[in-house]
Motif scaffolding. Structure first.
Motif, PDB file in Angstrom:
ATOM      1  N   TYR A  14       0.823  -1.202   0.000  1.00 29.61           N
ATOM      2  CA  TYR A  14       0.000   0.000   0.000  1.00 29.61           C
ATOM      3  C   TYR A  14       0.863   1.260   0.000  1.00 29.61           C
ATOM      4  CZ  TYR A  14      -3.472   3.438   1.520  1.00 29.61           C
ATOM      5  OH  TYR A  14      -4.289   4.544   1.610  1.00 29.61           O
ATOM      6  N   HIS A  15       2.077   1.166   0.549  1.00 32.94           N
ATOM      7  CA  HIS A  15       2.926   2.359   0.675  1.00 32.94           C
ATOM      8  C   HIS A  15       3.822   2.563  -0.537  1.00 32.94           C
ATOM      9  CE1 HIS A  15       5.374   5.459   2.534  1.00 32.94           C
ATOM     10  NE2 HIS A  15       6.461   4.764   2.255  1.00 32.94           N
ATOM     11  N   CYS A  16       4.592   1.540  -0.917  1.00 29.77           N
ATOM     12  CA  CYS A  16       5.596   1.736  -1.958  1.00 29.77           C
ATOM     13  C   CYS A  16       5.254   1.074  -3.290  1.00 29.77           C
ATOM     14  CB  CYS A  16       6.964   1.237  -1.484  1.00 29.77           C
ATOM     15  SG  CYS A  16       7.056  -0.556  -1.262  1.00 29.77           S
ATOM     16  N   GLY A  17       4.262   0.168  -3.314  1.00 31.16           N
ATOM     17  CA  GLY A  17       3.867  -0.469  -4.561  1.00 31.16           C
ATOM     18  C   GLY A  17       4.677  -1.688  -4.934  1.00 31.16           C
ATOM     19  N   GLU A  18       5.598  -2.116  -4.071  1.00 32.62           N
ATOM     20  CA  GLU A  18       6.367  -3.329  -4.353  1.00 32.62           C
ATOM     21  C   GLU A  18       5.514  -4.570  -4.128  1.00 32.62           C
ATOM     22  OE1 GLU A  18       9.407  -3.510  -5.533  1.00 32.62           O
ATOM     23  OE2 GLU A  18       9.726  -1.332  -5.559  1.00 32.62           O
ATOM     24  N   LYS A  24       3.673 -11.125   4.826  1.00 34.35           N
ATOM     25  CA  LYS A  24       3.387  -9.700   4.656  1.00 34.35           C
ATOM     26  C   LYS A  24       2.992  -9.076   5.987  1.00 34.35           C
ATOM     27  CE  LYS A  24      -1.386 -10.675   3.274  1.00 34.35           C
ATOM     28  NZ  LYS A  24      -2.373 -10.583   2.193  1.00 34.35           N
ATOM     29  N   TYR A  25       3.084  -7.781   6.028  1.00 28.24           N
ATOM     30  CA  TYR A  25       2.739  -7.016   7.218  1.00 28.24           C
ATOM     31  C   TYR A  25       1.396  -6.322   6.967  1.00 28.24           C
ATOM     32  CZ  TYR A  25       7.656  -7.724   8.366  1.00 28.24           C
ATOM     33  OH  TYR A  25       8.881  -8.271   8.633  1.00 28.24           O
ATOM     34  N   GLN A  26       0.596  -6.285   7.989  1.00 24.71           N
ATOM     35  CA  GLN A  26      -0.740  -5.729   7.815  1.00 24.71           C
ATOM     36  C   GLN A  26      -1.123  -4.897   9.030  1.00 24.71           C
ATOM     37  OE1 GLN A  26      -4.324  -8.350   7.738  1.00 24.71           O
ATOM     38  NE2 GLN A  26      -4.609  -7.570   5.642  1.00 24.71           N
ATOM     39  N   THR A  27      -1.746  -3.747   8.762  1.00 25.38           N
ATOM     40  CA  THR A  27      -2.283  -2.897   9.806  1.00 25.38           C
ATOM     41  C   THR A  27      -3.380  -2.035   9.210  1.00 25.38           C
ATOM     42  OG1 THR A  27      -1.754  -1.256  11.503  1.00 25.38           O
ATOM     43  CG2 THR A  27      -0.598  -1.050   9.428  1.00 25.38           C
ATOM     44  N   ALA A  39       5.743   1.075   9.208  1.00 25.31           N
ATOM     45  CA  ALA A  39       6.096   2.089  10.207  1.00 25.31           C
ATOM     46  C   ALA A  39       5.861   3.489   9.658  1.00 25.31           C
ATOM     47  CB  ALA A  39       7.553   1.920  10.625  1.00 25.31           C
ATOM     48  N   VAL A  40       6.176   3.698   8.384  1.00 26.47           N
ATOM     49  CA  VAL A  40       5.934   5.000   7.773  1.00 26.47           C
ATOM     50  C   VAL A  40       4.440   5.310   7.762  1.00 26.47           C
ATOM     51  CG1 VAL A  40       6.114   6.355   5.656  1.00 26.47           C
ATOM     52  CG2 VAL A  40       8.013   4.904   6.360  1.00 26.47           C
ATOM     53  N   PHE A  41       3.631   4.315   7.406  1.00 31.81           N
ATOM     54  CA  PHE A  41       2.176   4.520   7.384  1.00 31.81           C
ATOM     55  C   PHE A  41       1.654   4.879   8.772  1.00 31.81           C
ATOM     56  CE2 PHE A  41      -2.066   2.757   8.109  1.00 31.81           C
ATOM     57  CZ  PHE A  41      -2.796   3.449   7.155  1.00 31.81           C
ATOM     58  N   LYS A  42       2.186   4.224   9.791  1.00 32.44           N
ATOM     59  CA  LYS A  42       1.738   4.518  11.152  1.00 32.44           C
ATOM     60  C   LYS A  42       2.089   5.951  11.555  1.00 32.44           C
ATOM     61  CE  LYS A  42       1.743  -0.181  13.025  1.00 32.44           C
ATOM     62  NZ  LYS A  42       2.349  -1.112  14.026  1.00 32.44           N
ATOM     63  N   ILE A  43       3.298   6.398  11.168  1.00 30.67           N
ATOM     64  CA  ILE A  43       3.709   7.768  11.482  1.00 30.67           C
ATOM     65  C   ILE A  43       2.778   8.770  10.816  1.00 30.67           C
ATOM     66  CG2 ILE A  43       5.535   9.488  11.162  1.00 30.67           C
ATOM     67  CD1 ILE A  43       7.562   7.241  11.434  1.00 30.67           C
ATOM     68  N   GLU A 146      16.930  11.880  10.891  1.00 30.41           N
ATOM     69  CA  GLU A 146      16.273  10.620  11.236  1.00 30.41           C
ATOM     70  C   GLU A 146      14.775  10.680  10.956  1.00 30.41           C
ATOM     71  OE1 GLU A 146      17.296  10.015  15.300  1.00 30.41           O
ATOM     72  OE2 GLU A 146      19.223   9.048  14.853  1.00 30.41           O
ATOM     73  N   THR A 147      14.160  11.833  11.191  1.00 30.39           N
ATOM     74  CA  THR A 147      12.734  11.990  10.895  1.00 30.39           C
ATOM     75  C   THR A 147      12.474  11.836   9.404  1.00 30.39           C
ATOM     76  OG1 THR A 147      12.467  13.493  12.781  1.00 30.39           O
ATOM     77  CG2 THR A 147      10.762  13.560  11.074  1.00 30.39           C
ATOM     78  N   LEU A 148      13.323  12.432   8.586  1.00 35.64           N
ATOM     79  CA  LEU A 148      13.176  12.279   7.133  1.00 35.64           C
ATOM     80  C   LEU A 148      13.400  10.827   6.715  1.00 35.64           C
ATOM     81  CD1 LEU A 148      15.069  15.482   5.942  1.00 35.64           C
ATOM     82  CD2 LEU A 148      12.614  15.080   5.818  1.00 35.64           C
ATOM     83  N   ASN A 149      14.362  10.166   7.346  1.00 37.35           N
ATOM     84  CA  ASN A 149      14.602   8.753   7.030  1.00 37.35           C
ATOM     85  C   ASN A 149      13.405   7.888   7.390  1.00 37.35           C
ATOM     86  OD1 ASN A 149      17.134   9.513   6.213  1.00 37.35           O
ATOM     87  ND2 ASN A 149      18.207   8.694   7.989  1.00 37.35           N
ATOM     88  N   GLN A 150      12.756   8.195   8.519  1.00 38.18           N
ATOM     89  CA  GLN A 150      11.627   7.387   8.982  1.00 38.18           C
ATOM     90  C   GLN A 150      10.434   7.450   8.046  1.00 38.18           C
ATOM     91  OE1 GLN A 150      10.895   8.807  12.945  1.00 38.18           O
ATOM     92  NE2 GLN A 150      12.695   7.810  13.820  1.00 38.18           N
ATOM     93  N   ILE A 151      10.266   8.563   7.347  1.00 33.61           N
ATOM     94  CA  ILE A 151       9.127   8.664   6.422  1.00 33.61           C
ATOM     95  C   ILE A 151       9.550   8.332   4.987  1.00 33.61           C
ATOM     96  CG2 ILE A 151       7.929  10.357   7.847  1.00 33.61           C
ATOM     97  CD1 ILE A 151       8.898  12.540   5.987  1.00 33.61           C
TER      98      ILE A 151
END
Length: 383
Positions: A14-18, A24-27, A39-43, A146-151
């Motif tokens: 859903y985030h990067c299209g890969e 898989k991870y789901q939330t 983690a980016v989606f959660k942020i 680090e904030t830019l890296n996290q997103i």
């Protein structure tokens, strides 16, 4: 018996299209390819920034391995990177290769929602740069990166970022010539109004005065503002070829000589208005061309590949040091994927080095204990 064709839909992150892996991870009823994307989606969800996904489908990028940012705690390196610092406010410009769509612009311009210590952020999409104004007393430069890296927007911090004068310089001489040419053109147009509308008997007594004033204004327009065209034309003729500036210089010269002849011998008003207007428009075109090239040019040179700092081993402990502070005899700790910033001797074990940056050959080179590794080589993991 009827054939029923089955349509299969490809499962993507859903985030990067890969493509989604088996595990898989789901939330929040959305699938992700890795923990980083989730983690980016959660942020973004926690900061009400999920409109990021509205403008484009799967606009994100996969997170890379953890970056080593200890060198961003060094005050000397911080001072080299900052564009401006005063009291509690600092401004810095990052080059972010991951910027590629309108969703990136929207998210990076809303960084203040993720951390209130970020005052504002402005994007230069063509150059893939973001300029951030932040409170350095509440958020450190390291934490900002680090904030830019996290997103998912890791800035490329390289040696070129500490040498910005060549990319931000303005041609002040050209701007001054444009200002002078605009002033001259405005005054010549003003003195030419009686000629445009037809001279009455009262105004004819000023015809000679206006003509001499226009001639006076034409001199700096031709020989100061238009000097570069004459210089370029003379240089090209010396080399026995004609460039684009040659006919322009010829036109300026003819207009000036014709104006001088008509004013001196009182045979007409001359072409001072045409001359000053032409020079002004030519200079404006040159300025616009420079601005256009400045925005679309890929002006990152070899320094963009070199890091700002390197990890050294001092008494068995790792310490980040600016490349400019490296001395002969220092022990450098080069990790996989990092570039060797200076000619060095391999002091432990063996290594595979990618020398394509230096030689252009993509084949890895095997180095053993005691061999020289030249600057520009990239350390590769053992095959």
């Amino acid at each position: 018996m009827e054939d029923q064709s089955k349509t299969t839909t490809k499962a993507i992150c859903y985030h990067c299209g890969e493509d989604l892996p088996k595990v898989k991870y789901q939330t929040d009823h959305k699938d992700f390819c890795c923990a980083g994307c989730m983690a980016v989606f959660k942020i973004l969800s926690e900061n009400n920034l999920c409109n990021y996904y509205v403008y484009n489908n799967n606009p994100g990028r996969q997170l890379k391995n953890e970056s080593h940012l200890e060198y961003l705690d060094d005050p000397k390196i911080i001072d080299q990177l900052l564009d401006y610092k005063h009291e509690s406010s600092s401004i810095i410009t990052f080059y972010i290769p991951a910027i590629h769509c309108s969703s990136c612009i929207w998210l990076l311009e809303h960084l203040y929602k993720i951390n209130p210590a970020i005052f504002s952020s402005r994007i230069d999409f063509l150059k893939k740069q973001v300029t951030i104004n932040f409170n350095h007393e509440e958020i450190s430069l390291k934490y900002l990166v680090e904030t830019l890296n996290q997103i998912g927007y890791e800035p490329l911090i390289s040696l070129q970022d500490v040498v910005k004068a060549h990319s931000t310089s303005v041609d002040k001489v050209l701007v001054l010539k444009i200002a002078v040419a605009g002033f001259l053109m405005g005054n010549v147009m003003l003195f030419s109004f009686p000629e445009y509308f037809g001279l009455s008997g009262f105004e004819k007594q000023f015809q000679s005065l206006f003509g001499w004033l226009n001639l006076a204004f034409s001199i700096p327009a031709a020989f100061y503002c238009g000097r570069d065209y004459f210089t370029s034309a003379i240089t090209s003729i010396k080399h026995k070829h004609i460039n684009l500036d040659t006919p322009l210089a010829l036109i300026i010269a003819i207009l000036f000589l014709r104006t001088a002849y008509e004013v001196i011998f009182a045979t007409g008003p001359g072409f001072a208005d045409t001359l000053t207007g032409l020079v002004f428009l030519l200079l404006m075109g040159k300025w616009l061309k420079q601005r256009t090239y400045h925005h679309i040019s890929f002006d990152r040179d070899y320094r963009s590949y070199f890091p700002i700092a390197v990890t050294t081993l001092q008494k068995g402990k790792e310490k980040p040091v600016s490349i400019n502070d490296i001395k002969i005899g220092d022990r450098l700790w080069i990790r996989n994927g990092e570039l060797v910033p200076a000619d060095a001797i391999l002091m432990k074990g063996d290594a595979w080095v990618d020398m394509s940056f230096v030689t252009g050959e993509s084949e890895p080179i095997h180095k053993v204990l005691g061999e020289i590794i030249y600057a520009g080589g990239g350390k590769l993991p053992k095959p």
